[in-house]
Design an enzyme around this catalytic site. Structure first.
Site, PDB file in Angstrom:
ATOM      1  N   ASP A  10       0.867  -1.186   0.000  1.00 15.51           N
ATOM      2  CA  ASP A  10       0.000   0.000   0.000  1.00 15.51           C
ATOM      3  C   ASP A  10       0.901   1.232   0.000  1.00 15.51           C
ATOM      4  OD1 ASP A  10      -2.361   1.586   0.241  1.00 15.51           O
ATOM      5  OD2 ASP A  10      -2.054   1.745   2.389  1.00 15.51           O
ATOM      6  N   SER A  11       0.268   2.397  -0.227  1.00 18.15           N
ATOM      7  CA  SER A  11       1.019   3.652  -0.157  1.00 18.15           C
ATOM      8  C   SER A  11       1.462   3.945   1.278  1.00 18.15           C
ATOM      9  CB  SER A  11       0.115   4.801  -0.606  1.00 18.15           C
ATOM     10  OG  SER A  11      -0.976   4.909   0.289  1.00 18.15           O
ATOM     11  N   CYS A  73      -4.377  -1.468  -2.017  1.00 18.31           N
ATOM     12  CA  CYS A  73      -4.463  -0.024  -2.249  1.00 18.31           C
ATOM     13  C   CYS A  73      -5.350   0.188  -3.474  1.00 18.31           C
ATOM     14  CB  CYS A  73      -3.067   0.526  -2.511  1.00 18.31           C
ATOM     15  SG  CYS A  73      -3.071   2.279  -2.948  1.00 18.31           S
ATOM     16  N   GLU A 155      -3.013   8.605   8.643  1.00 17.56           N
ATOM     17  CA  GLU A 155      -1.571   8.315   8.789  1.00 17.56           C
ATOM     18  C   GLU A 155      -1.009   8.996  10.044  1.00 17.56           C
ATOM     19  OE1 GLU A 155       0.884   6.590   6.850  1.00 17.56           O
ATOM     20  OE2 GLU A 155      -0.679   5.696   5.585  1.00 17.56           O
ATOM     21  N   CYS A 188     -11.017   2.826  -0.195  1.00 14.35           N
ATOM     22  CA  CYS A 188      -9.625   3.137   0.151  1.00 14.35           C
ATOM     23  C   CYS A 188      -9.330   2.301   1.387  1.00 14.35           C
ATOM     24  CB  CYS A 188      -9.472   4.634   0.467  1.00 14.35           C
ATOM     25  SG  CYS A 188      -7.853   5.046   1.177  1.00 14.35           S
ATOM     26  N   HIS A 190      -7.379   2.725   3.730  1.00  6.81           N
ATOM     27  CA  HIS A 190      -7.217   3.463   4.990  1.00  6.81           C
ATOM     28  C   HIS A 190      -8.566   3.639   5.709  1.00  6.81           C
ATOM     29  CE1 HIS A 190      -3.277   4.612   3.380  1.00  6.81           C
ATOM     30  NE2 HIS A 190      -2.975   5.193   4.524  1.00  6.81           N
TER      31      HIS A 190
HETATM   32  N1  DGL Z   1      -4.905   3.127   0.916  1.00  6.21           N
HETATM   33  C1  DGL Z   1      -4.929   3.661  -0.364  1.00  6.21           C
HETATM   34  C2  DGL Z   1      -6.099   3.312  -1.207  1.00  6.21           C
HETATM   35  O1  DGL Z   1      -6.712   2.298  -0.970  1.00  6.21           O
HETATM   36  C3  DGL Z   1      -4.121   4.844  -0.741  1.00  6.21           C
HETATM   37  C4  DGL Z   1      -4.389   6.121  -0.102  1.00  6.21           C
HETATM   38  C5  DGL Z   1      -3.411   7.199  -0.523  1.00  6.21           C
HETATM   39  O2  DGL Z   1      -2.215   6.975  -0.476  1.00  6.21           O
HETATM   40  O3  DGL Z   1      -3.877   8.290  -0.877  1.00  6.21           O
HETATM   41  O4  DGL Z   1      -6.433   4.021  -2.125  1.00  6.21           O
END
Ligand code: DGL
Length: 271
Positions: A10-11, A73, A155, A188, A190
């Site tokens: 993931d990012s 991600c 984050e 997402c 997150h």
């Molecule tokens: N967790 C990520 C997603 O599912 C990336 C969020 C990001 O880095 O902006 O899109």
């Protein structure tokens, strides 16, 4: 049977939210995780930059001899899963978006008003709407909202907090009301970290979670391709490109384990 590790990435920390499902359901599986915490968020970056970072991560995963890659991600899945699959045709690559879109298509009906929440890049790609409608043409009430401030706050660990609640209301109050949303797709990885806030602020809303659906797809694909592990071949390893205090706190929060029990390592993927 295949005892090589599964590579999740993931990012940042978001992709970690898929891991507890795997640990509970498939305890024999070994996990290599990479979170690009030094370069997060990806969700407002250009597709070219996301592609470049993703190819670096793909190479790192292949060096670790993974049997499967899981793009935990949505932003990466929306941007360049095709290129990654083209470069590594021998490795099954799981997207966060397709399994989630399938669950929406199979479980929602035309009367549902479905809100898709994701990063700017994911929303702009139209990937969710396209994939949901590919699988169920009758679902027309699909509404999208980009929520770019969620990821940096998460984050930072700003979650169970008034600032997060205000940010949610800023992005979603009108959206929920105007479209009478009854189903939210957390597009997402997150966002599951704020699903308790969402349920509290919008009681009764049905939530579909891309982190969970990606993990369920891993289980199905491993079984289908006869790739399940039959014994643990080593420790799980969690790599991050920045081992900040936040990352250490968040990994502990998400995985519910003390840092000493987790094998956490620094990895810089800069070219
Ligand atoms: N967790 C990520 C997603 O599912 C990336 C969020 C990001 O880095 O902006 O899109």
């Amino acid at each position: 049977m295949d005892n090589r590790p599964i590579g999740f990435f993931d990012s940042g920390i978001g992709g970690l939210t898929s891991i507890p499902y795997i640990m509970r359901r498939l305890p024999d599986e070994r996990i290599i995780f990479f979170g690009d915490t030094a370069r997060t968020p990806y969700g407002s970056k250009s597709p070219d930059t996301i592609r470049q970072f993703t190819m670096q991560i793909g190479e790192f995963m292949v060096k670790n001899n993974v049997k499967m890659m899981v793009i935990a991600c949505n932003t990466i899945s929306a941007t360049c899963i095709g290129e990654l699959r083209e470069k590594y045709p021998g490795i099954p690559i799981i997207s966060a978006i397709s399994p989630t879109a399938r669950v929406v298509a199979e479980n929602c009906n035309p009367g549902n008003n479905i809100g898709i929440l994701a990063t700017k890049v994911t929303i702009k790609s139209g990937a969710y709407v396209d994939k949901i409608q590919d699988k169920n043409k009758n679902l027309k009430n699909l509404f999208s909202a980009a929520c770019p401030a969620f990821v940096p706050l998460i984050e930072e660990g700003i979650i169970d907090n008034e600032i997060m609640d205000l940010t949610i209301k800023y992005y979603l109050d009108d959206f929920m009301k105007d479209y009478e949303i009854d189903t939210l797709v957390l597009g997402c990885t997150h966002y599951p970290l704020i699903s308790a806030n969402l349920k509290r602020i919008y009681p009764g809303v049905n939530i579909i979670n891309s982190s969970k659906e990606a993990a369920v797809a891993v289980n199905i694909e491993l079984e289908k391709n006869n790739l399940l592990a039959d014994s643990r071949s080593g420790d799980n390893v969690f790599y991050a490109s920045d081992l900040s205090e936040n990352f250490m706190n968040m990994i502990q929060l998400i995985l519910g384990k003390e840092q000493e029990e987790l094998n956490i390592r620094f990895k810089n993927l800069d070219l």
